[in-house]
Design a protein around this motif. Structure first.
Motif, PDB file in Angstrom:
ATOM      1  N   ARG A  55       0.816  -1.211   0.000  1.00 27.77           N
ATOM      2  CA  ARG A  55       0.000   0.000   0.000  1.00 27.77           C
ATOM      3  C   ARG A  55       0.850   1.261   0.000  1.00 27.77           C
ATOM      4  O   ARG A  55       0.502   2.247  -0.635  1.00 27.77           O
ATOM      5  CB  ARG A  55      -0.938   0.009   1.194  1.00 27.77           C
ATOM      6  CG  ARG A  55      -1.763   1.310   1.250  1.00 27.77           C
ATOM      7  CD  ARG A  55      -2.851   1.237   2.237  1.00 27.77           C
ATOM      8  NE  ARG A  55      -4.027   0.695   1.534  1.00 27.77           N
ATOM      9  CZ  ARG A  55      -5.191   0.485   2.117  1.00 27.77           C
ATOM     10  NH1 ARG A  55      -5.342   0.728   3.385  1.00 27.77           N
ATOM     11  NH2 ARG A  55      -6.196   0.008   1.434  1.00 27.77           N
ATOM     12  N   THR A  56       1.984   1.240   0.723  1.00 26.73           N
ATOM     13  CA  THR A  56       2.843   2.424   0.778  1.00 26.73           C
ATOM     14  C   THR A  56       4.277   2.066   0.407  1.00 26.73           C
ATOM     15  O   THR A  56       4.686   0.905   0.512  1.00 26.73           O
ATOM     16  CB  THR A  56       2.853   3.045   2.196  1.00 26.73           C
ATOM     17  OG1 THR A  56       3.473   2.117   3.100  1.00 26.73           O
ATOM     18  CG2 THR A  56       1.451   3.384   2.671  1.00 26.73           C
ATOM     19  N   LYS A  57       5.016   3.065   0.004  1.00 32.00           N
ATOM     20  CA  LYS A  57       6.424   2.880  -0.334  1.00 32.00           C
ATOM     21  C   LYS A  57       7.227   2.466   0.904  1.00 32.00           C
ATOM     22  O   LYS A  57       8.096   1.604   0.840  1.00 32.00           O
ATOM     23  CB  LYS A  57       6.983   4.174  -0.929  1.00 32.00           C
ATOM     24  CG  LYS A  57       8.370   4.053  -1.470  1.00 32.00           C
ATOM     25  CD  LYS A  57       8.793   5.344  -2.135  1.00 32.00           C
ATOM     26  CE  LYS A  57      10.201   5.207  -2.696  1.00 32.00           C
ATOM     27  NZ  LYS A  57      10.624   6.423  -3.383  1.00 32.00           N
ATOM     28  N   LYS A  58       6.902   3.055   2.058  1.00 33.74           N
ATOM     29  CA  LYS A  58       7.597   2.722   3.302  1.00 33.74           C
ATOM     30  C   LYS A  58       7.388   1.252   3.662  1.00 33.74           C
ATOM     31  O   LYS A  58       8.315   0.549   4.061  1.00 33.74           O
ATOM     32  CB  LYS A  58       7.113   3.608   4.447  1.00 33.74           C
ATOM     33  CG  LYS A  58       7.837   3.326   5.759  1.00 33.74           C
ATOM     34  CD  LYS A  58       7.298   4.162   6.892  1.00 33.74           C
ATOM     35  CE  LYS A  58       8.003   3.982   8.201  1.00 33.74           C
ATOM     36  NZ  LYS A  58       8.441   2.688   8.567  1.00 33.74           N
TER      37      LYS A  58
END
Length: 110
Positions: free
Chosen positions: A6-9
């Protein structure tokens, strides 16, 4: 299965064992890596075991459309289909058609 995040992190954390260990500790990181391996090896979501220790299960309520696999109690790895599979009779998602997922989070939702 193809796995996205869902997120790059989240992608950066999950793609490096050292980052997983730093964020989740050794025991949880090992469990997450094991679950990811099972998810990657499965060609469809229906091939992910529904019995422990993985225990793939569909979520309900405000998490309808999402799935989880067990991690270290009480945590779960939450994901959703990245593609749009057909529905079975009764509105249940056809897991035989899910070939890609998006990892959302690791959480204790209880």
């Amino acid at each position: 299965m193809e796995i996205t995040f869902r997120t790059k992190k989240l992608a950066q954390t999950f793609n490096f064992a050292s980052a997983l260990r730093k964020d989740y500790g050794d025991r949880m990181a090992c469990t997450i890596m094991t679950r990811l391996a099972v998810l990657r090896e499965a060609s469809t979501l229906s091939m992910v075991p529904t019995l422990p220790p993985n225990r793939r299960h569909q979520l309900h309520g405000n998490r309808a459309g999402q799935y989880a696999v067990d991690l270290t109690h009480p945590y779960r790895l939450i994901f959703e289909p990245a593609d749009t599979p057909a529905r079975k009779a009764g509105g249940e998602m056809n897991t035989d058609e899910v070939t890609a997922i998006t990892i959302i989070e690791v959480i204790d939702y209880h």
